[in-house]
Write an enzyme that holds these catalytic residues in place. Structure first.
Site, PDB file in Angstrom:
ATOM      1  CG  ASN A 179      12.754  -3.236  -5.700  1.00  0.00           C
ATOM      2  OD1 ASN A 179      12.151  -3.568  -5.154  1.00  0.00           O
ATOM      3  ND2 ASN A 179      12.792  -1.976  -6.406  1.00  0.00           N
ATOM      4  CG  HIS A 216      -0.811 -44.244 -36.498  1.00  0.00           C
ATOM      5  ND1 HIS A 216      -1.252 -43.031 -36.657  1.00  0.00           N
ATOM      6  CD2 HIS A 216      -0.019 -44.496 -37.158  1.00  0.00           C
ATOM      7  CE1 HIS A 216      -0.356 -42.402 -37.568  1.00  0.00           C
ATOM      8  NE2 HIS A 216       0.460 -43.437 -37.790  1.00  0.00           N
ATOM      9  CB  SER A 263     -10.933 -50.729  -5.988  1.00  0.00           C
ATOM     10  OG  SER A 263     -12.276 -50.663  -5.679  1.00  0.00           O
ATOM     11  CE  LYS A 296     -10.544 -50.920 -10.596  1.00  0.00           C
ATOM     12  NZ  LYS A 296     -10.229 -50.520 -11.826  1.00  0.00           N
ATOM     13  CG  ASN A 318      -7.092 -49.127  -9.224  1.00  0.00           C
ATOM     14  OD1 ASN A 318      -7.557 -49.688 -10.112  1.00  0.00           O
ATOM     15  ND2 ASN A 318      -8.078 -48.640  -8.499  1.00  0.00           N
ATOM     16  CD  GLU A 377      -5.252 -43.977 -12.314  1.00  0.00           C
ATOM     17  OE1 GLU A 377      -6.264 -43.503 -12.480  1.00  0.00           O
ATOM     18  OE2 GLU A 377      -4.931 -44.896 -11.833  1.00  0.00           O
ATOM     19  CE1 TYR A 385      10.185  -6.615  -6.911  1.00  0.00           C
ATOM     20  CE2 TYR A 385       8.413  -4.861  -6.092  1.00  0.00           C
ATOM     21  CZ  TYR A 385       8.754  -6.192  -6.331  1.00  0.00           C
ATOM     22  OH  TYR A 385       8.290  -7.078  -5.514  1.00  0.00           O
ATOM     23  CD  GLN A 390       4.944 -10.358  -2.204  1.00  0.00           C
ATOM     24  OE1 GLN A 390       5.654  -9.574  -2.011  1.00  0.00           O
ATOM     25  NE2 GLN A 390       3.825 -10.576  -1.774  1.00  0.00           N
ATOM     26  CE  LYS A 432      10.231 -13.851  -4.078  1.00  0.00           C
ATOM     27  NZ  LYS A 432       9.385 -13.116  -4.704  1.00  0.00           N
TER      28      LYS A 432
END
Ligand code: ARG
Length: 461
Positions: A112, A158, A279, A285, A287, A292, A319, A324, A327
């Site tokens: 622990n 805006h 694409s 294209k 991209n 993203e 504990y 566990q 992680k």
């Protein structure tokens, strides 16, 4: 299954296969092997110093652990599911390698407090890594800022054209977000770097340990104050996940702008070929998949923060095995944060800005309307009245398909008789930028001050 050699004494039967699979953590906590070994070596040295083990035994443990590390790094180490986790895998192999002395390593220690220290070391190492990557990104952004002190683009509020700003100023805004992220990590580190070792299972131990010396040995500055808290505290994981979440907020805002500005309708920048994708159906294209994806990855990072908060909520002292679950989310966060920061730094370094498009954009959207209002204030009009007159000028220009600076002096004077030819000078976007020298403003002197501060920060970080 056979009983576990570390705790199987009171059991007549080992866990069912399904249970062993369910409770197993060695598939992922093996990533913590280096920190576990460091912590165990510090513990062994302390046991030697305190006379709990002989110095020879302590040295045997330290050297044996070194051999285990070597095996793990060479890829010859055999991970065993029945040994549950990284701690027991390492200890079992240590005993195979050096014999019975290996069985003394766990004196005065519980898994622990062991896992607490191991994980704190891992998180501390990760946070320092994030700081290094943050510095690299701040450096990349500040270099672009340095190169674009004269480049102007429409500043938006805006998402609508507002006032012109320098590109340097715009990029520096991100530097400050990332600098705060790094400073926040430094603060977080002061609470991560506390050693729980010595708390043992929950109540402390009867051996005359010297926990502070273990803390110093592993590079931490302090130890826990309460053994129950020491073994059950995962606040540090929440804080680290929260630092990560803010980094992703900032990266994803930057991604959003890069995506927008790369769109040909803006055309403010071109993504380098090696940071873009095509694409499979539309040959024209290019991209912004990298941006993203990074924007999208913020989702899982926020999820990991929510995950650890939920794991901790309502847990009784001390504990519990729930812990566990601290992680896997963090391991994923660590990989995501380091790769995202590295990729973004690479992208920023190679980004191609198109100042002409930005300059063109500064001509539409009446970005200089505030200048006209301020000019009228200079002539003695109260600001509200100046605002109203300027509004009328904008409406007049719009109705005639003109920019403010294309209105004739007669047209302008029809709105306010005291306007003179000098008005045209102040309507220039570069003038608008150069006049904004309030602290932190977009004026060239203020931007230079910012750049200086960022460089100073970089020299320290
Ligand atoms: N694998 C465990 C964890 O990550 C280690 C501690 C287990 N302790 C115990 N008493 N079951 O939390």
């Amino acid at each position: 299954m056979g009983t576990n050699q570390s705790w199987g004494g009171r059991f007549s039967q080992g866990p069912a296969q399904m249970v062993a699979d369910y409770t197993d953590s060695q598939t992922y906590d093996r990533h913590l092997y280096a920190q576990d070994i460091r912590a165990s070596q510090a513990h062994a040295r302390m046991l030697g110093r305190q006379g709990i083990l002989s110095m020879a035994e302590a040295a045997e443990l330290v050297n044996g652990l070194e051999r285990v590390r070597q095996e793990i790094e060479d890829g010859t180490f055999v991970w065993k599911r029945e040994l549950e986790d990284v701690h027991m895998n390492i200890e079992a192999r240590l005993t195979e390698l050096i014999g019975d002395t290996g069985k003394k390593l766990h004196t005065g220690r519980s898994r622990n407090d062991q896992v607490g220290l191991t994980f704190r070391l891992f998180v501390a190492d990760a946070l320092k890594d994030w700081q290094k990557h943050l510095s690299e990104l701040v450096e990349a952004l500040s270099k672009q800022a340095q190169a674009h002190k004269e480049t102007l683009l429409p500043g938006l509020t805006h998402l609508q054209p507002a006032q012109p700003v320098s590109l340097a100023h715009h990029l520096l805004a991100y530097c400050w977000m990332l600098i705060r992220d790094s400073d926040r990590i430094a603060d977080c580190l002061s609470r991560v770097a506390i050693s729980p070792l010595g708390a043992a299972a929950l109540a402390g131990t009867t051996y005359p340990l010297d926990p502070l010396s273990v803390a110093y040995d592993v590079g931490f500055q302090a130890i826990y104050d309460n053994s129950l808290d020491a073994v059950s505290d995962r606040d540090f994981v929440v804080e680290a996940q929260s630092c990560a979440s803010l980094i992703m907020v900032h990266l994803s805002r930057l991604c959003e702008e890069l995506i927008l500005f790369a769109n040909p309708n803006f055309g403010y920048l071109r993504l380098p070929d090696n940071y873009s994708t095509g694409s499979s159906i539309m040959p024209q294209k290019k991209n912004p998949d990298v941006c993203e994806l990074m924007r999208g990855k913020s989702g899982r990072i926020f999820g990991h923060l929510m995950g650890i908060l939920t794991v901790l909520k309502g847990l009784p002292l001390a504990y519990n095995r729930d812990l566990q679950e601290d992680k896997e989310g963090f391991l994923d966060t660590h990989t995501t944060i380091t790769s995202s920061l590295a990729v973004m730094a690479g992208l920023i370094r190679e980004l191609i800005f198109v100042p002409e498009r930005m300059a063109q954009a500064c001509k539409s959207g009446f970005l200089n309307a505030t200048e006209l209002a301020d000019y009228l204030v200079g002539l003695g009009h109260p600001f509200r009245e100046a605002h109203h007159i300027t509004g009328k000028a904008v409406a007049m220009a719009e109705a005639n398909g003109l920019r403010l600076e294309e209105l004739s002096i007669k047209q302008l004077q029809s709105l306010s008789a005291d306007i003179t030819e000098s008005v045209y000078e102040i309507l220039d976007p570069a003038r608008a930028v150069s006049r904004r020298e309030t602290p932190g403003g977009t004026g060239p002197k203020s931007v230079e001050t910012q750049l200086g501060k960022v460089r100073q920060w970089l020299a320290r970080n």
